[in-house]
Each structure stands twice: as C-alpha cells, then as structure tokens.
Design an enzyme around this catalytic site. Structure first.
Site, PDB file in Angstrom:
ATOM      1  N   ASP A  36     -20.634 -28.239  24.582  1.00  0.00           N
ATOM      2  CA  ASP A  36     -21.603 -28.680  25.574  1.00  0.00           C
ATOM      3  C   ASP A  36     -20.790 -29.444  26.619  1.00  0.00           C
ATOM      4  O   ASP A  36     -19.651 -29.862  26.373  1.00  0.00           O
ATOM      5  CB  ASP A  36     -22.688 -29.558  24.946  1.00  0.00           C
ATOM      6  CG  ASP A  36     -23.916 -29.668  25.863  1.00  0.00           C
ATOM      7  OD1 ASP A  36     -23.816 -29.286  27.057  1.00  0.00           O
ATOM      8  OD2 ASP A  36     -24.970 -30.128  25.400  1.00  0.00           O
TER       9      ASP A  36
HETATM   10  C1  BGC Z   1     -26.764 -29.681  28.432  1.00  0.00           C
HETATM   11  C2  BGC Z   1     -26.649 -28.199  28.156  1.00  0.00           C
HETATM   12  C3  BGC Z   1     -26.325 -27.468  29.422  1.00  0.00           C
HETATM   13  C4  BGC Z   1     -25.044 -28.033  30.012  1.00  0.00           C
HETATM   14  C5  BGC Z   1     -24.632 -27.376  31.308  1.00  0.00           C
HETATM   15  C6  BGC Z   1     -25.570 -30.230  29.167  1.00  0.00           C
HETATM   16  O1  BGC Z   1     -25.803 -31.526  29.584  1.00  0.00           O
HETATM   17  O2  BGC Z   1     -26.931 -30.368  27.215  1.00  0.00           O
HETATM   18  O3  BGC Z   1     -27.849 -27.716  27.597  1.00  0.00           O
HETATM   19  O4  BGC Z   1     -26.219 -26.094  29.208  1.00  0.00           O
HETATM   20  O5  BGC Z   1     -25.241 -29.420  30.285  1.00  0.00           O
HETATM   21  O6  BGC Z   1     -25.490 -27.704  32.341  1.00  0.00           O
END
Ligand code: BGC
Length: 759
Positions: free
Chosen positions: A229
């Site tokens: 993530d």
């Molecule tokens: C989120 C993810 C997301 C990623 C990219 C993170 O903060 O938890 O779900 O895909 O950011 O935007």
C-alpha cells in the site's frame, strides 16, 4: 518476452530498480532490455487516473471518469454477474486509458460499522465477500487488466492504520479475515495483491513472510505479485525476503539501494530479488502483450450502466402498507438537500472525478406532481427552522413524502473511523417532525455504513440507497416508482445501537494494539448466537413481489467430508410483478464438541429472475469447506462428524426450509497425550484407552481394598452416573493421587509414552 532470460541479463542495480515505483503511479523500465513500465490507478468502483499532482488520498483531481456504485452497494446486489459486468467495464476503461492495474477490489471484512472505509469494503461475511470479489476480478481481468486485491490483510479500521496491530487468533484469521483473499486467489486468480499498512499479531504486512509467501503463494497457489500500500514499507530488505515484490510509490531509490547493499553483504539472497522481479514482469507482460488503447470509452454509456447497476443494489428495508412503489399521478414531496446534491461515493483514494452526476431531482424532472424542499443543510448538523417549516408545509401538500437523508462526506472516509453511528441531528429531527404529521413517509438513505434509525417505527418506508455511484438519481427513481423491482439484500447487519455491535468493547484498540476479542463472532455470527434484536439482519431485503420456496432436495442424507453434496430448491414468484430473489443457503452445525460454532454460516447464494407465477430450481454444490472449521491443532480445515442442517433462508435470521445431512469427518484428530489429558478426550481413541484399561487392571486389587473402607452412605450419595460424569474431566496425573501408591511418576510417564505410540 522470456522473463527469466531477460532478468538473467540484468545487473543487480537494474533488478533492484524494478522493486519500487518510478513515481506515484508508474513502475520503472529498463530500456536497454526492452522492459517497459506500466501504470496503476485507483479503483475500486471506477478509474481514478491522476497525471500530475499525484496523491493517494483523493485530494487532487484525476481525469474525468465514471463513478460506479461503491462496494457497500454493489455487494448488496448479491449478483455475481452484476459485479462481473462492473469489472469488465472498468477493465475496458483501463485499456482505453493505458492503465494496466486497477487498485481494487477492497475486500476487508466489516468488523464494525465504525470503520471509515466500510463503504469501499464488501461485507461482514467472508464467503459473500470472496464470491463477489472473485467475480469482479474475473470481469476486470477478462480485459487483460490486472487487479490489486487490498488491503492484505486484516485492515479493518482506519484508526492508527499504519501502526496498529490487529491481534487475531489463528482460527478467526482463517475463518473470517482471510477467506475472501483466498477466494480472490483461487477463484479470481488475481494478478496482484496490495499488502496492508497494519501489523498482524505484531508483524507489519510488508514483511510478513507467513502471509505473503507461505499462505498466499504456497497454500493458495497464487502467482500474483504483491505491491505495498502507498507508504506501507517498513523494512524493504526484509520485505523482499518475505515476498513483497513492489514498493509503491517508491522511495526515490533509497530502499532500492538498501536492497543492493544487502545482497552485496550477503544479508539477502539475490534469488529473492530475482523472484520478485520475475513475478512483477510476468504479470506486466500479460497487460503489455494485450494492450488495446483503441478500446473505446463512451462515458455516457457507462453512466447509463452505472444507473442500471445501481438500481439492483438498493435495499428495500421497510414497506409498510406497500407505500412503495410510488404511482404516477400521486403528489410526491421530495425533501432533503441530498436529493439535489447526492452523496454517491466515499472520500479518499477511491474518489472518482465524475464527469456527470444525476441526482434524484434531475431524474424525476419529467414526473408530474413532484415538489422539492431542501429541509436541512448537508454541511451543518443544526436544525434550520425555516427550512424545516418549509419542508413540513411541502409534505402536508403531498400524498406521499420521500425524505432523502444520510451521512455527509465528513462523517465517513478513508483515513479515520466514525465514533458513533448517528446521522446528523438536524436530519433525524426533520424525519421526526414530518413523520409526526404525515403517515406516508419514505426515508431514502445515502450512507456507506449502517446508521442508527431512531425514527424507524414512525416512517412507513425505508430504502437503503448506500453510495450508489454518479447515476444515483436514475437508480433511485427506478426503484421508488417501481420501474425496477428492488432485489438487493444487506451484505451487513444493521444493528439498532452501536453498543450492540460485536466489537463494541474493543474496536479501535488501545494505543497500537487492536485485539479482535469477539473472535469468529463477527456480524450475524454474533447477533444470531446472542439472539440479539437488530434493525435488519444480514441478507435482508424486500421486493415488490413475493416468493415461495418448496422442494428442498439433498442429493444424499449422509456423506463423507471428501464428497460434495448437491442441494436443490424451487423458488416461485407468487406475486404479480417480475422480480429477482436472492436464494441464500446457510449451513448449521447441530452440535460441536470441539469448538464454538456460529448458529449458521452462509455457504451458497444465487440470484434468480422470475416472472409472475414462474418457478425456477436453484442448485448449490457444497463441499468440505461448507462444513469445516479451522483446526488449530492440525492447522487445516476439519469436519467434525455429525448432523448439519442445510438451511434455505430469507436472511441470516429467517429459515424457510431445512434438511439434515450427516457428514462423516474422514480425518482423525490426532491427540498428543500428556499428564493433563482428560478421560473425555482419551475415550475418542480406542487404542489408547485399551492401554489405559490394562494399566488400571493391574492396579485394581489395591483400589478395591481401599473402596471397602468407604461408607455405604458415600456410595449412595455418588451414583455410578455421577461418577462417570465426574471422571470425564479427570486428568491422567490423577492416577498418582488416587491409586493408593500403586503408580509413581515413572509409571505415568511410561503409560503416556505407550499411549502416544499408538493411533
Ligand atoms: C490506500 C489504497 C490506495 C493507495 C493509492 C492508500 O492510501 O490505502 O487503498 O490504493 O493509497 O492511492
């Protein structure tokens, strides 16, 4: 491209450069070897493609796109085909935009209604979440676009999401928090996974070898690569060894250099680096060899589709006196600012920059006799007396009233959890005021997660609209006016009060520790066990028609756990309009000696469309997993021999038909005998018992002597039955205390060894 061969030609630095993103959304390339980078973009319910000004919180704009129903809504459809279509459409959009991977679906279990991201998640039930995720994934990937199943794993709260440890016992992890991810691998064949920010039992997901390698790859057979993530990397070197392939968004080369250094210093095997790079490039090839940027993207068409899909996601919760559907010609007052400015998606990284929004007011513009009053301000919790009075006046002029209410953006979002389940006070007050004066009131809700409904008994209709995507108005109109017969069912329980929820005493945790103390009793597994009243149970939803069930047939009434079992049931539409029914199959273990089990668990569902008077047969295939629990001793799924009821239900609380099947578990439970092993457990193992009996025989004469001393009164007070019942809990070590000196520690040890030597 022969990936292995290409990787073998790379320098260590080149390989390590591929282990992290080039920027927020792109992976790197190695031009001299023809290795191309690809682009990833957020989903899950649309395409959030950012160019410049990238961020992962949905703050900056992305390209104009189409916002489909969020997962809280789409999962309520209980319709695998619907989410598959959604996936195919998103796949086409990605092809058009040259985005290789759509970052979704998000399939964490809704442990508490408070989690800020529940709107993006699918269900409180692992089977439903897994089935719907797999269908969505199949849809996206049928277009040669990858998914990234997130957030792997146990990311069930936003509070301290980067530092909190989800403390979960093994059985609960296996039965509740992992199965949807397992289905995404085994049925969905997901191209990639996204590791979560949190720790699981003290270990951050990015370095969790057990999770990323042992479970995902070795046990589930996944060939996915795992990306982090955004910002979830805690230790890049340990991550490579654990199986975290790609760091996103990248650390400007800092961590890549760490990996190079670790390999050079012999702290990390180069083979681990190679494995990561190979996995990444193999997946990227699937896209690169099938890129179709010429795929058309007709946004108007997708907008229409968004509305059509959303209509099948609205859950009709209450319909007293058949207040719905509204009829042409009736005077309808639509009240509430949301009718004009709908909330149709949640905040954060999933936020789509909708090219167009159709509100309920937009959608009903051609219906005569519809009036509108604002009623409240979305951006305030304070009652506005003037707006309220105006709304009441409008209501009084109407035959029926539709109040559009729900949660404003600030109430639920990625990044933080709710601390209560209430709607804004001004909206609740408005509903109370109008319901007190009018007997034909429908509340239409826009929310990503359950709310308390203090006014529930005072209104005649409730339609759960969830966050239905940018064409929300069209979908609302279709269901309100009966152009579409509502057919969705709750993918989560709607509790009465926050205090009733299973994780109430521990949600959020203390400091960085969140103990999942309710164990497997999440959602309906908890409410049904406790027989706790809820507003609406899991699986609940009404229709404008009625259905009858009959003829539940089980292929056999006795099976082994290695067999499958076919189950059929007939469903008839007994009303006067066409409709879709969600047939739900639950399995209930009548008696479990080994572990605590839920009252019933969802193990099958299907959605069928029926014309008035039509009957269809719905069939299910159950297998070992339908009856099993996770056995922490054997570290595997285990079926305890016994009777299971196959229950066809309207929802988690209402059984319509039931039939028993006896399932024979074919795996014997091994037992390691020690001094604390009790008689009750030993009795299940005849060979061990035989050894024990023999040893006891040898001691008998002395014990008989002792017994003679006992008074007649004592033997009357303790009957044979009682004796046997009490003996059940006697540990082996009691032999020393009660054999009158006939057995010593060495005898006991020898006895235990002998018992462990046999089956
Ligand atoms: C989120 C993810 C997301 C990623 C990219 C993170 O903060 O938890 O779900 O895909 O950011 O935007």
């Amino acid at each position: 491209m022969d990936v292995k061969n290409v990787v073998s030609q790379m320098t260590l630095e080149e390989k390590c450069s591929l282990l992290s993103g080039a920027d927020f959304w792109h992976t790197r390339s190695v031009e001299r070897l023809g290795v191309k980078g690809i682009m990833v973009s957020d989903g899950p319910h649309g395409l959030r493609k950012q160019d410049d000004q990238a961020d992962h919180l949905g703050i900056n704009d992305s390209i104009k796109a189409v916002c489909f129903p969020a997962a809280c809504a789409s999962t309520s459809s209980f319709d695998r085909n619907l989410v598959r279509t959604l996936g195919e459409t998103i796949g086409d959009e990605c092809q058009h935009e040259k985005v290789a991977i759509n970052l979704g679906p998000a399939i964490n279990i809704k442990r508490s209604p408070l989690c800020g991201r529940n709107f993006e998640y699918m269900s409180e039930d692992p089977y439903l979440a897994g089935e719907m995720a797999a269908s969505l994934i199949q849809g996206v990937q049928s277009k040669n676009i990858g998914v990234s199943v997130k957030h792997f794993a146990a990311n069930n709260q936003e509070h301290r999401r980067m530092s909190s440890s989800s403390e979960i016992d093994e059985r609960t992890l296996r039965e509740i928090y992992l199965p949807a991810f397992e289905a995404a691998a085994k049925k969905g064949h997901a191209w990639t996974y996204m590791c979560s920010y949190n720790k699981i039992n003290g270990v951050h997901s990015d370095v969790n070898k057990w999770l990323l390698t042992d479970v995902l790859r070795k046990e589930w057979g996944s060939d996915a690569y795992v990306m982090s993530d955004w910002g979830a990397v805690t230790d890049r070197v340990a991550g490579v060894a654990a199986g975290l392939d790609l760091e996103m968004p990248g650390s400007g080369g800092v961590n890549d250099a760490e990996v190079v250094k670790a390999v050079r210093e012999g702290r990390l095997a180069e083979a681990d680096v190679d494995a990561c790079v190979e996995r990444i490039l193999t997946i990227h090839q699937r896209y690169l060899e099938n890129a179709k940027p010429e795929t058309p993207w007709d946004q108007e068409k997708d907008h229409a589709l968004a509305g059509k899909l959303a209509a099948d996601c609205l859950v009709l919760l209450k319909n007293e006196g058949n207040i719905l559907p509204l009829k042409q010609g009736e005077k309808i007052a639509i009240i509430g600012e949301f009718a004009q400015k709908p909330r149709f998606q949640g905040g954060g990284s999933s936020h789509i920059n909708s090219f167009k929004v159709t509100s309920l007011l937009d959608a009903v513009a051609d219906i005569p006799n519809v009036t509108y009053a604002q009623g409240y301000r979305i951006l305030s919790d304070e009652v506005d007396e003037a707006l309220q009075a105006e709304a009441l006046a409008a209501a009084k002029q109407a035959d029926k009233v539709v109040i559009v209410a729900g949660l404003p953006d600030s109430y639920e979002s990625e990044g933080y959890d709710r601390d209560h389940m209430r709607m804004p006070a001004n909206q609740n007050a408005l509903i109370e005021v109008i319901a007190a004066e009018h007997q034909q009131v429908v509340v239409l809700l826009y929310n990503g997660s359950p709310v308390e409904m203090p006014w529930l008994d005072k209104v005649q209709g409730v339609l759960e609209g969830y966050l239905a995507g940018q064409n929300v108005g069209t979908a609302n109109r279709a269901v309100l006016w009966g152009e579409v017969n509502p057919s969705a069912r709750l993918a989560e329980t709607m509790p009465i009060r926050l205090e009733d929820t299973p994780s109430y005493l521990s949600f959020g945790g203390e400091a960085n520790t969140a103990v999942y103390s309710e164990g497997i009793f999440v959602g309906y597994r908890y409410y049904t066990k406790k027989k706790l009243a809820v507003n609406f149970p899991f699986g609940y939803g009404l229709s404008y028609t009625t259905f009858e069930y009959c003829n539940l047939r089980l292929e056999k009434d006795q099976i082994k756990d290695t067999d499958t079992l076919q189950v059929c049931v007939d469903v008839k539409n007994t009303g006067s309009v066409a409709g879709k029914e969600v047939v739900q199959l639950y399995v209930s273990d009548r008696e479990s000696a080994e572990v605590f089990r839920p009252v019933r668990e969802l193990k099958g569902f299907d959605k069928v469309e029926l014309q008035p008077g039509e009957t269809k047969t719905v069939s299910f295939t159950l297998d070992k997993r339908s009856f099993a629990f996770w056995n922490v001793n054997t570290k595997d799924w285990f079926v305890e021999t016994g009777v299971f009821d196959i229950q066809i239900c309207k929802n988690a609380e209402e059984v319509v038909l039931s039939a028993p099947v006896t399932v024979e578990g074919t795996v014997p439970l091994p037992i390691l005998v020690d001094e604390d092993t009790i008689m009750m457990d030993l009795k299940k193992h005849p060979a061990k018992m035989a050894i024990l009996r023999k040893a006891r025989e040898a001691m008998r004469p002395a014990q008989e002597e002792e017994k003679k001393e006992e008074s007649a009164a004592a033997s009357e007070a303790i009957t044979e039955d009682m004796n046997e019942a009490m003996e059940r809990y006697s540990p082996l070590r009691n032999m020393i205390s009660f054999s009158g000196g006939q057995a010593n520690h060495e005898d006991l040890k020898q006895l235990i060894d002998a018992m462990n030597a046999v089956e």
